[in-house]
Scaffold this active site. Structure first.
Site, mmCIF file in Angstrom:
data_model
loop_
_atom_site.group_PDB
_atom_site.id
_atom_site.type_symbol
_atom_site.label_atom_id
_atom_site.label_comp_id
_atom_site.label_asym_id
_atom_site.label_seq_id
_atom_site.Cartn_x
_atom_site.Cartn_y
_atom_site.Cartn_z
ATOM 1 N N CYS A 1 12.372 48.564 -5.601
ATOM 2 C CA CYS A 1 11.467 49.424 -6.363
ATOM 3 C C CYS A 1 12.143 50.753 -6.699
ATOM 4 O O CYS A 1 13.221 51.049 -6.203
ATOM 5 C CB CYS A 1 10.178 49.663 -5.582
ATOM 6 S SG CYS A 1 10.385 50.784 -4.201
ATOM 7 N N GLU B 1 0.856 -1.193 0.000
ATOM 8 C CA GLU B 1 0.000 0.000 0.000
ATOM 9 C C GLU B 1 0.885 1.233 0.000
ATOM 10 O O GLU B 1 1.940 1.221 0.628
ATOM 11 C CB GLU B 1 -0.881 -0.005 1.270
ATOM 12 C CG GLU B 1 -1.663 -1.290 1.454
ATOM 13 C CD GLU B 1 -2.354 -1.364 2.826
ATOM 14 O OE1 GLU B 1 -2.540 -0.310 3.462
ATOM 15 O OE2 GLU B 1 -2.679 -2.493 3.246
ATOM 16 N N CYS C 1 14.801 48.634 -0.968
ATOM 17 C CA CYS C 1 13.781 47.956 -1.754
ATOM 18 C C CYS C 1 14.135 48.059 -3.230
ATOM 19 O O CYS C 1 14.579 49.116 -3.682
ATOM 20 C CB CYS C 1 12.417 48.602 -1.474
ATOM 21 S SG CYS C 1 11.070 47.813 -2.374
#
Ligand code: IVH
Length: 760
Positions: free
Chosen positions: A402, A106, A400
């Protein structure tokens, strides 16, 4: 010591659902321990993992003694060990080599085992494995699992049967659950098994109900009468009685059959929709199983043949930085595509800066990749021999990525191990966060806006059409822009009108979705639903939250009340102590924990440990408590923190969110576009409709959950703490500070029986 190390891993795995090593590494340690014990039996320690199954119980659920112990399986890792298993069985049963031995093979489902007791075919109780003898009562949670029949179907089942099997979470459900947790700023699970365990062990079964758990039955415990001759026949019966059984299971013969079944399962593994971590071989004949019996805690008639961890090597091509909705910075490994266990992997999570530094991972490195729990690929190690001379240590960005280049802040979260999260503080000014916010806003559990996915959001924000959620609704009515979109490649008439319809459909939005969509940290779905139920209308919610923002607690109060281990009762006891400032005759050289025990007898061990861990000295504790007592938050704040399922951390996040001018502005702009549907009007024609109820002390006729659900269904609000707004306190034996508060405030106090009489 190895045994101690294993014990620590067991605790993290079984009780905290948060392991720090892979299963494969764990198996290596466990095996080494067994080998040492086999050679030097006198070295076997009391806490040896070979002497126990699973770990001790957690405290929140009631204990359940299993009718028959829940056992564990011995592990095998190689073909030769499977052959040895077959040989051992033959020796034990004195079978000749020519005799056929049947086995079931199984799949070993990677979830958590559960025992479900049926009496006269009716589900009466369900329990986790616990230490094998006593588990945790998870009946209410198990009842929410669709694969588990509340009544057995068909016939032929014994009057009493404990059906056993594995509760698990499929891949798709796991990914969705983690995505939702990430959006809500909550902890994600490392793999489906931990997620299944975490989901099943929820105190609130309505949370479990929202997790699509599944179940495979494969064994049984106590039975009032035998019901089958073979394991294979038993699996067929379990299926006939309404359970799912693993479709990959088969019946095989002899050692050759065992090996073939393993090979087949290995090739099927990558195609499965759930995790399996090996194959379980069981002797098919139950009379033989009976004769074979057990060794300590494992049966002689079964063994788990484990798969090796799925690993691969590849080259790390780049490390990118992702900015989440809350500004959290996550490094992501971009990999040369490689197949791991049948799946092509191109990305792996690097968690955080510490992880990169600890493993000294550099761009250009050849790395060993592993699919832990089979879903999230991780970098295990670096192949140092293959490091290019030019590879430089990774310099984690300080700003960051950005265009604003906002400096990142670092924040330490204490969650077992300390991890450092770096954050961009740009919030709505940071385009990455803005985009992540918008993604959250339109996501399935929030506004669920069809036709507005990542691709469209990115495109629309690049065009300058959308910067905040309100813009989405304005855009749908902007005829000129929609016309422009119709002329754009990739957007036909149909997709534009579908988009408009998708947005318009959400102009009416339920209050809980609205709150969740705001994307406030620590305000996930459950919290949002609780807030919506409590405040009922958006006006009441916004009014309450704005008021709370002016009534926040002092930093000392916030820290004390948010400390893990300090609940509302302990907090109030500490504040009362700080106000009274009574000096007891306590040996001044006593340790902090001891002084706490003597001066504030209400605190339990866990709280004293938490306080000692945080404040270290008596003086530091005393001055923190005094500061906390003088900086108690106002009513509006306490109202939010007192809502069941909310608590002080989320309340602070909400108050901070509403304290920011730009958030208030965005909210007003958004509300102009929307109609927020009040939370379902609770029943108005019952004795307790509209009343706020607090349950405290022990209940004897029903569980807390049951009492809460009943009160809510009758239109009452259930709160976690007593305030001026409380109407009724239901106090059982052992009630303490809440009962006292209620009497002080002149609130109606009922016994459980009086309450039951009132609600009929
Ligand atoms: S039989 C006495 N069958 O593996 C043996 N266990 O390491 C009872 N498991 O505790 C277990 N799939 O959580 C059995 N087809 C299967 C299984 C299975 C997964 C788990 C189960 C068990 C653990 C043992």
């Amino acid at each position: 010591m190895l045994a101690d190390e294993l014990a620590a891993h067991d605790l993290r795995y079984h009780q905290q659902d948060d392991p720090t090593i892979t299963d494969a590494d764990y198996d290596v340690l466990k095996r080494r321990n067994l080998e040492i014990e086999a050679r030097f039996p006198h070295l076997t320690r009391d806490n040896s993992p070979s002497l126990k199954v699973g770990a001790a119980r957690a405290e929140a659920f009631s204990p359940v003694e299993h009718g028959a112990p829940m056992l564990s399986l011995d592990n095998a890792f190689a073909d030769s060990e499977a052959e040895e298993f077959d040989a051992r069985i033959r020796r034990f049963l004195r079978l000749s080599p020519s005799e056929t031995v049947g086995y079931t093979a199984e799949p070993k489902i990677d979830g958590l085992s559960c025992s479900i007791r049926y009496e006269k075919g009716v589900l009466v109780q369900a329990a986790t494995r616990g230490d094998g003898r006593v588990g945790e009562d998870v009946t209410a949670n198990v009842r929410t699992v669709g694969d588990i029949p509340p009544r057995l179907l068909g016939e032929g089942w014994p009057d009493v049967i404990e059906v056993r099997g594995e509760v698990y979470l499929g891949h798709e459900a796991f990914i969705a659950l983690n995505a939702a947790a990430e959006e809500a700023g909550q902890k994600t699970y490392a793999n489906p098994r931990n997620a299944a365990a975490g989901s099943l062990r929820q105190i609130d079964s309505t949370v479990t109900a929202r997790r699509p758990l599944s179940f495979f039955a494969y064994a049984w415990g106590e039975i009032s009468a035998p019901f089958a001759q073979t394991q294979w026949q038993a699996l067929g019966l379990l299926k006939a009685w309404g359970f799912q059984t693993t479709p990959q299971s088969e019946r095989v013969e002899n050692a050759a059959g065992l090996l073939a079944a393993y090979a087949r399962m290995e090739t099927e593994r990558p195609k499965l929709a759930y995790d399996i971590d090996g194959v379980v071989y069981k002797v098919d004949r139950l009379d033989w199983q009976q004769r074979l019996g057990f060794v300590t805690r494992t049966p002689r008639w079964a063994i788990a043949r484990k798969f090796p961890a799925q690993q691969a090597r590849t080259v790390l091509e780049a490390i990118d930085i992702q900015v989440g909705r809350t500004g959290a910075i996550t490094p992501v490994a971009r990999l040369h595509p490689v197949t791991v266990g049948g799946v092509v992997v191109v990305n792996a999570t690097l968690h955080n800066a510490d992880e990169i530094a600890r493993k000294d991972i550099r761009v250009g490195d050849t790395v060993i990749l592993q699919r832990a729990g089979d879903v999230i690929p991780q970098i295990v190690s670096v192949v140092l021999d293959e490091r290019p001379a030019s590879a430089e240590p990774f310099a984690f960005p300080t700003h960051c990525p950005c265009n604003l280049q906002t400096p990142l802040t670092t924040e330490t979260t204490v969650s077992g191990a300390e991890t450092v999260v770096r954050r961009c503080t740009g919030e709505f000014a940071c385009p990455f966060q803005r985009l992540a916010h918008l993604r959250h806003f339109v996501s399935r559990r929030a506004f669920d806006i069809e036709g507005l996915g990542e691709k469209q959001l990115t495109a629309f924000s690049e065009r300058g059409w959308i910067t905040d959620p309100a813009d989405i609704f304005a855009l749908a009515r902007d005829v000129a822009k929609m016309d422009e979109l119709r002329q754009t490649d990739g957007y036909g008439e149909t997709s534009v009108s579908n988009l408009i319809a998708g947005i318009e459909a959400r102009r009416h939005i339920a209050l809980d979705r609205f709150i969740y969509g705001l994307g406030i940290r620590h305000v996930g779905e459950t919290t949002s639903i609780a807030l919506a139920r409590h405040f009922e209308t958006v006006e009441a919610f916004v009014g309450g939250a704005k008021a709370a923002s002016g009534q926040m607690a002092s930093a000392a109060y916030a820290e004390l009340s948010e400390l893990d281990g300090v609940g509302p009762t302990a907090r109030d006891a500490i504040l009362a102590f700080a106000r009274d400032a009574a000096d007891f005759l306590i040996p001044p050289d006593a340790a902090l924990e001891e002084r706490l025990r003597l001066s504030i007898p209400k605190l339990n061990v866990r709280t004293r440990e938490a306080l000692a861990g945080r404040y270290e000295t008596w003086d530091a504790f005393q001055s923190a408590a005094a500061e906390a007592a003088s900086g108690v938050p106002g009513e509006a704040f306490l109202e939010i923190a007192g809502v069941d399922q909310v608590g002080p951390v989320a309340a602070r996040m909400i108050a901070e969110f509403f304290g920011e001018d730009h958030n208030r502005h965005l909210l007003d702009k958004l509300l102009e576009q929307l109609t927020v549907i009040p939370a379902q009007r609770p029943k108005a024609d019952t004795a307790v409709a509209g009343k706020t109820v607090v349950f405290t002390g022990a209940l004897e006729k029903m569980t807390r959950d049951e009492a809460k659900a009943q009160a809510e269904s009758l239109g009452a609000k259930v709160a976690g703490s007593v305030s001026k707004k409380t109407d009724i306190v239901v106090a059982g034996p052992g009630a303490g500070s809440k009962l006292k508060q209620a009497t002080d405030l002149g609130i109606q106090v009922l016994t459980e029986d009086e309450w039951l009489a009132l609600v009929g």
